[in-house]
Structure formats: C-alpha cells, structure tokens
Design a protein around this motif. Structure first.
Motif, PDB file in Angstrom:
ATOM      1  N   MET A   1       1.115  -1.167  -0.273  1.00 34.89           N
ATOM      2  CA  MET A   1      -0.127  -0.666   0.328  1.00 34.89           C
ATOM      3  C   MET A   1       0.590   1.747   0.074  1.00 34.89           C
ATOM      4  O   MET A   1       2.036   1.452   0.683  1.00 34.89           O
ATOM      5  N   THR A   2       1.092   2.624  -0.564  1.00 34.02           N
ATOM      6  CA  THR A   2       1.587   3.393  -0.857  1.00 34.02           C
ATOM      7  C   THR A   2       0.781   4.450   0.108  1.00 34.02           C
ATOM      8  O   THR A   2      -0.476   4.676   0.261  1.00 34.02           O
ATOM      9  N   GLU A   3       2.009   5.450   0.885  1.00 35.48           N
ATOM     10  CA  GLU A   3       1.863   6.113   2.213  1.00 35.48           C
ATOM     11  C   GLU A   3       1.221   7.524   1.175  1.00 35.48           C
ATOM     12  O   GLU A   3       2.272   7.420   0.313  1.00 35.48           O
ATOM     13  N   THR A   4       0.481   8.016   2.246  1.00 40.76           N
ATOM     14  CA  THR A   4       0.264   9.278   1.341  1.00 40.76           C
ATOM     15  C   THR A   4       0.424  10.226   2.603  1.00 40.76           C
ATOM     16  O   THR A   4      -0.205   9.654   3.492  1.00 40.76           O
ATOM     17  N   VAL A   5       0.586  11.478   2.443  1.00 43.09           N
ATOM     18  CA  VAL A   5       0.820  12.571   3.431  1.00 43.09           C
ATOM     19  C   VAL A   5       0.196  14.066   2.591  1.00 43.09           C
ATOM     20  O   VAL A   5      -0.084  13.868   0.959  1.00 43.09           O
ATOM     21  N   SER A   6      -0.136  14.984   3.759  1.00 42.61           N
ATOM     22  CA  SER A   6      -1.101  16.051   3.078  1.00 42.61           C
ATOM     23  C   SER A   6       1.062  17.094   3.214  1.00 42.61           C
ATOM     24  O   SER A   6       2.315  16.529   3.871  1.00 42.61           O
ATOM     25  N   LYS A  12       6.268  18.641   8.542  1.00 44.45           N
ATOM     26  CA  LYS A  12       7.243  17.764   9.190  1.00 44.45           C
ATOM     27  C   LYS A  12       8.273  17.727   9.137  1.00 44.45           C
ATOM     28  O   LYS A  12       9.238  17.145  10.377  1.00 44.45           O
ATOM     29  N   LEU A  13       8.701  17.116   8.138  1.00 41.74           N
ATOM     30  CA  LEU A  13      10.007  16.025   8.279  1.00 41.74           C
ATOM     31  C   LEU A  13      11.004  17.257   8.046  1.00 41.74           C
ATOM     32  O   LEU A  13      10.681  18.155   6.759  1.00 41.74           O
ATOM     33  N   THR A  14      12.642  17.314   8.450  1.00 44.73           N
ATOM     34  CA  THR A  14      13.002  18.110   8.479  1.00 44.73           C
ATOM     35  C   THR A  14      14.826  17.835   7.391  1.00 44.73           C
ATOM     36  O   THR A  14      15.068  16.288   8.080  1.00 44.73           O
ATOM     37  N   VAL A  37      17.561  12.064   1.394  1.00 45.49           N
ATOM     38  CA  VAL A  37      16.686  11.480   2.399  1.00 45.49           C
ATOM     39  C   VAL A  37      15.688  10.369   2.512  1.00 45.49           C
ATOM     40  O   VAL A  37      15.446   9.410   3.579  1.00 45.49           O
ATOM     41  N   MET A  38      15.166  10.042   1.314  1.00 48.25           N
ATOM     42  CA  MET A  38      13.913   8.648   1.315  1.00 48.25           C
ATOM     43  C   MET A  38      14.967   7.450   1.490  1.00 48.25           C
ATOM     44  O   MET A  38      14.132   6.239   1.847  1.00 48.25           O
ATOM     45  N   TYR A  39      16.448   8.009   1.718  1.00 51.46           N
ATOM     46  CA  TYR A  39      17.096   6.205   1.196  1.00 51.46           C
ATOM     47  C   TYR A  39      17.696   5.926   2.215  1.00 51.46           C
ATOM     48  O   TYR A  39      18.850   5.096   2.579  1.00 51.46           O
ATOM     49  N   ASP A  45       7.598   4.697   5.561  1.00 59.68           N
ATOM     50  CA  ASP A  45       7.935   4.983   4.588  1.00 59.68           C
ATOM     51  C   ASP A  45       6.433   5.963   4.279  1.00 59.68           C
ATOM     52  O   ASP A  45       7.056   7.033   3.394  1.00 59.68           O
ATOM     53  N   LYS A  46       6.272   6.570   5.349  1.00 59.21           N
ATOM     54  CA  LYS A  46       5.289   7.714   5.579  1.00 59.21           C
ATOM     55  C   LYS A  46       6.693   8.969   5.306  1.00 59.21           C
ATOM     56  O   LYS A  46       6.430  10.027   4.536  1.00 59.21           O
ATOM     57  N   ASP A  47       7.509   8.850   6.142  1.00 54.46           N
ATOM     58  CA  ASP A  47       9.134   9.530   5.968  1.00 54.46           C
ATOM     59  C   ASP A  47       9.147   9.652   4.332  1.00 54.46           C
ATOM     60  O   ASP A  47       9.991  10.771   3.872  1.00 54.46           O
ATOM     61  N   ARG A  48       9.465   8.182   3.540  1.00 61.44           N
ATOM     62  CA  ARG A  48       9.984   8.543   1.923  1.00 61.44           C
ATOM     63  C   ARG A  48       8.753   9.571   1.572  1.00 61.44           C
ATOM     64  O   ARG A  48       8.763   9.883   0.123  1.00 61.44           O
ATOM     65  N   ALA A  49       7.370   9.132   1.190  1.00 61.35           N
ATOM     66  CA  ALA A  49       6.217   9.720   1.208  1.00 61.35           C
ATOM     67  C   ALA A  49       6.479  11.036   1.438  1.00 61.35           C
ATOM     68  O   ALA A  49       6.441  12.000   0.683  1.00 61.35           O
TER      69      ALA A  49
END
Length: 74
Positions: A1-6, A12-14, A37-39, A45-49
């Motif tokens: 399942m793909t994580e989605t974020v607004s 919030k990710l810094t 940063v994604m890797y 998954d939320k951080d990657r999104a």
C-alpha cells in the motif's frame, strides 16, 4: 500500500541540508538531497512519502513554476 501525506504533514519532515539549499534557492540540489533522504537508514514509508512531496516542490520551483499554495509560508 502506498503511503500518502498532505503538504502540511510533509513540512514536518526536516533535513537541515535540504532546507538550507531551499533557503538559498538551490532547488535542483535540494531536490537531489530530498531524494537522498528517502534512502536514509530508518526512513519509514511515511518519511519517504513526505520527502517525495518536498522533492516535487523543489522540482516545481526549479522550473520557474509558481509554488503550490500549500507550500507558501504566510
């Protein structure tokens, strides 16, 4: 399942390196840093999104497009 974020959640990710590059208007370099940063180990998954949303914003800014309204700080 793909994580989605607004966009609000994505802000919030810094990452100090990426954020410094954004502040200097170095959008392509910032986009590359968000990709790195994604890797990072321990990235969820939320951080990657969230990093993907931030990266897309940088790529949009690098092309000279207007920023999306939800990324403009008031």
């Amino acid at each position: 399942m793909t994580e989605t974020v607004s966009a609000k959640e994505a802000r919030k990710l810094t990452d100090s390196t990426a954020e410094r590059l954004e502040e200097k208007g170095l959008w392509r370099r910032a986009a590359t840093r968000w990709l790195e940063v994604m890797y990072l180990p321990g990235c969820t998954d939320k951080d990657r999104a969230s990093a993907a949303v931030r990266r897309n914003h940088c790529q949009r800014m690098a092309t000279g497009s207007k920023p999306l309204s939800h990324f403009v700080e008031v």
